[in-house]
Design a protein around this motif. Sequence first.
Motif, PDB file in Angstrom:
ATOM      1  N   ASN A   1      24.930  37.367 -20.419  1.00 39.27           N
ATOM      2  CA  ASN A   1      24.072  36.576 -21.312  1.00 39.27           C
ATOM      3  C   ASN A   1      22.605  36.820 -21.005  1.00 39.27           C
ATOM      4  O   ASN A   1      21.761  36.917 -21.909  1.00 39.27           O
ATOM      5  N   ALA A   2      22.282  36.960 -19.712  1.00 34.43           N
ATOM      6  CA  ALA A   2      20.895  37.128 -19.278  1.00 34.43           C
ATOM      7  C   ALA A   2      20.341  38.518 -19.570  1.00 34.43           C
ATOM      8  O   ALA A   2      19.162  38.769 -19.307  1.00 34.43           O
ATOM      9  N   MET A   3      21.166  39.406 -20.091  1.00 34.99           N
ATOM     10  CA  MET A   3      20.688  40.715 -20.549  1.00 34.99           C
ATOM     11  C   MET A   3      20.549  40.739 -22.069  1.00 34.99           C
ATOM     12  O   MET A   3      20.192  41.772 -22.645  1.00 34.99           O
ATOM     13  N   GLY A   4      20.867  39.612 -22.706  1.00 34.65           N
ATOM     14  CA  GLY A   4      20.884  39.572 -24.162  1.00 34.65           C
ATOM     15  C   GLY A   4      22.174  40.117 -24.735  1.00 34.65           C
ATOM     16  O   GLY A   4      22.241  40.460 -25.917  1.00 34.65           O
ATOM     17  N   GLY A   5      23.208  40.183 -23.895  1.00 35.50           N
ATOM     18  CA  GLY A   5      24.473  40.757 -24.320  1.00 35.50           C
ATOM     19  C   GLY A   5      25.568  39.729 -24.498  1.00 35.50           C
ATOM     20  O   GLY A   5      25.375  38.532 -24.307  1.00 35.50           O
ATOM     21  N   THR A   6      26.758  40.222 -24.833  1.00 34.95           N
ATOM     22  CA  THR A   6      27.933  39.397 -25.010  1.00 34.95           C
ATOM     23  C   THR A   6      29.024  39.908 -24.086  1.00 34.95           C
ATOM     24  O   THR A   6      29.347  41.100 -24.103  1.00 34.95           O
ATOM     25  N   ALA A   7      29.578  39.036 -23.249  1.00 38.36           N
ATOM     26  CA  ALA A   7      30.640  39.435 -22.326  1.00 38.36           C
ATOM     27  C   ALA A   7      31.909  39.757 -23.103  1.00 38.36           C
ATOM     28  O   ALA A   7      32.273  39.052 -24.046  1.00 38.36           O
ATOM     29  N   ARG A   8      32.596  40.811 -22.671  1.00 35.08           N
ATOM     30  CA  ARG A   8      33.825  41.236 -23.354  1.00 35.08           C
ATOM     31  C   ARG A   8      35.046  41.223 -22.450  1.00 35.08           C
ATOM     32  O   ARG A   8      36.084  40.706 -22.812  1.00 35.08           O
ATOM     33  N   HIS A   9      34.931  41.836 -21.258  1.00 39.94           N
ATOM     34  CA  HIS A   9      36.098  42.028 -20.419  1.00 39.94           C
ATOM     35  C   HIS A   9      35.746  41.818 -18.949  1.00 39.94           C
ATOM     36  O   HIS A   9      34.621  42.094 -18.538  1.00 39.94           O
ATOM     37  N   LEU A  10      36.728  41.341 -18.177  1.00 36.30           N
ATOM     38  CA  LEU A  10      36.514  41.073 -16.761  1.00 36.30           C
ATOM     39  C   LEU A  10      37.693  41.563 -15.947  1.00 36.30           C
ATOM     40  O   LEU A  10      38.839  41.565 -16.423  1.00 36.30           O
TER      41      LEU A  10
ATOM     42  N   ALA B   1      11.230  39.439 -21.196  1.00 34.57           N
ATOM     43  CA  ALA B   1      11.958  39.455 -19.924  1.00 34.57           C
ATOM     44  C   ALA B   1      12.934  38.284 -19.937  1.00 34.57           C
ATOM     45  O   ALA B   1      12.697  37.273 -20.605  1.00 34.57           O
ATOM     46  N   LEU B   2      14.027  38.425 -19.165  1.00 30.58           N
ATOM     47  CA  LEU B   2      15.094  37.418 -19.240  1.00 30.58           C
ATOM     48  C   LEU B   2      15.875  37.424 -17.933  1.00 30.58           C
ATOM     49  O   LEU B   2      16.109  38.477 -17.335  1.00 30.58           O
ATOM     50  N   ILE B   3      16.282  36.219 -17.492  1.00 30.83           N
ATOM     51  CA  ILE B   3      17.054  36.082 -16.255  1.00 30.83           C
ATOM     52  C   ILE B   3      17.824  34.778 -16.331  1.00 30.83           C
ATOM     53  O   ILE B   3      17.400  33.829 -17.006  1.00 30.83           O
ATOM     54  N   ASP B   4      18.967  34.707 -15.638  1.00 29.17           N
ATOM     55  CA  ASP B   4      19.671  33.422 -15.586  1.00 29.17           C
ATOM     56  C   ASP B   4      19.306  32.712 -14.288  1.00 29.17           C
ATOM     57  O   ASP B   4      19.020  33.340 -13.271  1.00 29.17           O
ATOM     58  N   VAL B   5      19.290  31.394 -14.345  1.00 29.11           N
ATOM     59  CA  VAL B   5      18.881  30.592 -13.187  1.00 29.11           C
ATOM     60  C   VAL B   5      20.131  30.266 -12.380  1.00 29.11           C
ATOM     61  O   VAL B   5      20.741  29.206 -12.539  1.00 29.11           O
ATOM     62  N   SER B   6      20.498  31.192 -11.505  1.00 27.62           N
ATOM     63  CA  SER B   6      21.669  30.981 -10.655  1.00 27.62           C
ATOM     64  C   SER B   6      21.286  30.525  -9.257  1.00 27.62           C
ATOM     65  O   SER B   6      22.066  29.841  -8.592  1.00 27.62           O
ATOM     66  N   ASP B   7      20.093  30.877  -8.790  1.00 29.45           N
ATOM     67  CA  ASP B   7      19.685  30.569  -7.417  1.00 29.45           C
ATOM     68  C   ASP B   7      18.507  29.599  -7.315  1.00 29.45           C
ATOM     69  O   ASP B   7      18.141  29.204  -6.215  1.00 29.45           O
ATOM     70  N   GLY B   8      17.883  29.227  -8.437  1.00 32.82           N
ATOM     71  CA  GLY B   8      16.739  28.324  -8.404  1.00 32.82           C
ATOM     72  C   GLY B   8      15.665  28.770  -9.366  1.00 32.82           C
ATOM     73  O   GLY B   8      15.378  29.972  -9.471  1.00 32.82           O
ATOM     74  N   LEU B   9      15.039  27.837 -10.063  1.00 31.36           N
ATOM     75  CA  LEU B   9      14.074  28.193 -11.105  1.00 31.36           C
ATOM     76  C   LEU B   9      12.858  28.915 -10.534  1.00 31.36           C
ATOM     77  O   LEU B   9      12.449  29.950 -11.057  1.00 31.36           O
ATOM     78  N   VAL B  10      12.273  28.380  -9.473  1.00 29.93           N
ATOM     79  CA  VAL B  10      11.102  29.035  -8.879  1.00 29.93           C
ATOM     80  C   VAL B  10      11.489  30.409  -8.336  1.00 29.93           C
ATOM     81  O   VAL B  10      10.750  31.386  -8.490  1.00 29.93           O
ATOM     82  N   SER B  11      12.663  30.485  -7.723  1.00 26.63           N
ATOM     83  CA  SER B  11      13.144  31.758  -7.195  1.00 26.63           C
ATOM     84  C   SER B  11      13.329  32.791  -8.298  1.00 26.63           C
ATOM     85  O   SER B  11      12.900  33.945  -8.168  1.00 26.63           O
ATOM     86  N   GLU B  12      13.948  32.386  -9.409  1.00 30.65           N
ATOM     87  CA  GLU B  12      14.187  33.334 -10.501  1.00 30.65           C
ATOM     88  C   GLU B  12      12.874  33.721 -11.189  1.00 30.65           C
ATOM     89  O   GLU B  12      12.694  34.879 -11.600  1.00 30.65           O
ATOM     90  N   ALA B  13      11.954  32.770 -11.315  1.00 32.30           N
ATOM     91  CA  ALA B  13      10.637  33.105 -11.857  1.00 32.30           C
ATOM     92  C   ALA B  13       9.954  34.146 -10.972  1.00 32.30           C
ATOM     93  O   ALA B  13       9.253  35.045 -11.460  1.00 32.30           O
TER      94      ALA B  13
ATOM     95  N   VAL C   1      32.336  42.001 -14.565  1.00 31.89           N
ATOM     96  CA  VAL C   1      32.334  41.703 -15.996  1.00 31.89           C
ATOM     97  C   VAL C   1      31.646  42.846 -16.739  1.00 31.89           C
ATOM     98  O   VAL C   1      30.654  43.400 -16.279  1.00 31.89           O
ATOM     99  N   LEU C   2      32.208  43.196 -17.874  1.00 36.23           N
ATOM    100  CA  LEU C   2      31.630  44.196 -18.760  1.00 36.23           C
ATOM    101  C   LEU C   2      31.291  43.533 -20.082  1.00 36.23           C
ATOM    102  O   LEU C   2      32.085  42.763 -20.626  1.00 36.23           O
ATOM    103  N   GLY C   3      30.091  43.815 -20.575  1.00 35.74           N
ATOM    104  CA  GLY C   3      29.654  43.252 -21.835  1.00 35.74           C
ATOM    105  C   GLY C   3      29.045  44.307 -22.730  1.00 35.74           C
ATOM    106  O   GLY C   3      29.023  45.500 -22.393  1.00 35.74           O
TER     107      GLY C   3
ATOM    108  N   ALA D   1      22.561  31.831 -26.120  1.00 41.51           N
ATOM    109  CA  ALA D   1      21.101  31.882 -26.123  1.00 41.51           C
ATOM    110  C   ALA D   1      20.523  33.230 -25.726  1.00 41.51           C
ATOM    111  O   ALA D   1      19.413  33.574 -26.137  1.00 41.51           O
ATOM    112  N   GLY D   2      21.243  34.013 -24.919  1.00 40.35           N
ATOM    113  CA  GLY D   2      20.696  35.297 -24.491  1.00 40.35           C
ATOM    114  C   GLY D   2      20.509  36.252 -25.654  1.00 40.35           C
ATOM    115  O   GLY D   2      19.454  36.880 -25.793  1.00 40.35           O
ATOM    116  N   LYS D   3      21.514  36.360 -26.492  1.00 45.03           N
ATOM    117  CA  LYS D   3      21.435  37.238 -27.657  1.00 45.03           C
ATOM    118  C   LYS D   3      20.343  36.760 -28.614  1.00 45.03           C
ATOM    119  O   LYS D   3      19.588  37.559 -29.180  1.00 45.03           O
TER     120      LYS D   3
END
Length: 320
Positions: free
Chosen positions: A89-98, A218-230, A148-150, A207-209
């Motif tokens: 999602n954070a690449m603007g993509g859609t997940a397909r297979h895992l 630019a785009l990133i998911d907040v997995s570790d913390g907002l300030v950290s990801e910023a 995961v592949l998207g 939302a990523g797409k």
Amino acid sequence: MALTPDATLGEVGEFGLISELISQFGEIFEGDEHVLVGPGDDAAVLRIKHGHVVVSSDLMVEGRHFRRDWASAADVGHRAAAQNLSDINAMGGTARHLTIGLAAPADLPAAWALDFARGFAEECASVGATVVGGDLTRADQVMIAVTVLGQCFQSPVLRSGAQPGDVLALTGRQGWAAGGLAVLGRGFRSPRVLVEAYRRPEPPYAAGKVAAEAGATALIDVSDGLVSEAGHLAEASGVAIDVRRDAFEIPEPLQAVGAALGADPMQFILSGGDDHALLATFPDTASVPAGWQVVGEVRAGEGVTVDGAEYDGPTGWTHF
């Protein structure tokens, strides 16, 4: 052997468990036109017609990323799937297979593994993704490895495209899972809404797409913390980012936990991860899609500030 409710992995055996897991995932991938070969062979075979293939991998280790006394097996399955689906999602993509690898002690109840698989499959199904393979082995603790592949139909949105003058925007819940983790860490189970947010995140999968199509730089998911990801966005783009505290409204459950624990609830928002909200930069406020909130700006320079000053609070999760 027939799978009984109290059977362990050691009793069921590798191939017995694989058979049960394939039955968990099989109903999903059998109707997927992109899957030529699913679980059961040496490798899956997929078909792609258009766009770019996007790939990500993640690990979860018991005691480090989850505790079985804090979350059910199905919850852990949902979390394991969500953190991987969110990367696409954070690449603007859609997940397909895992694909999924599970290492576990021989005395782990087989029912735990099957409940985990059910939760994992449910989370994948929520975005139309399917499990196409994996692996099992014995270990001293539960470890989960997911790939995961998207697919992106437009150019993937990277961390490195932010420019001075861009605005910083956020979508999705932020700080809720961190509040739930703080509660669990003190031995409590309420506010329940925060505990459930930690156990089963609700990433803004669509939302990523939308951000990519709206021109996110630019785009990133907040997995570790907002300030950290910023900080990751700022470093990759060679810019400075300033986050504004007054852009956030602190939800009542976070206020309650902050008061109970003697903590500033804003820290849950600024340093919390695991909600898998999305953080993006856009050329201007007019290009920010509906459902996104402007929370800062991009400037010339380097690093991350909060309200124009160095942030002296916790920045988020670190893996080492």
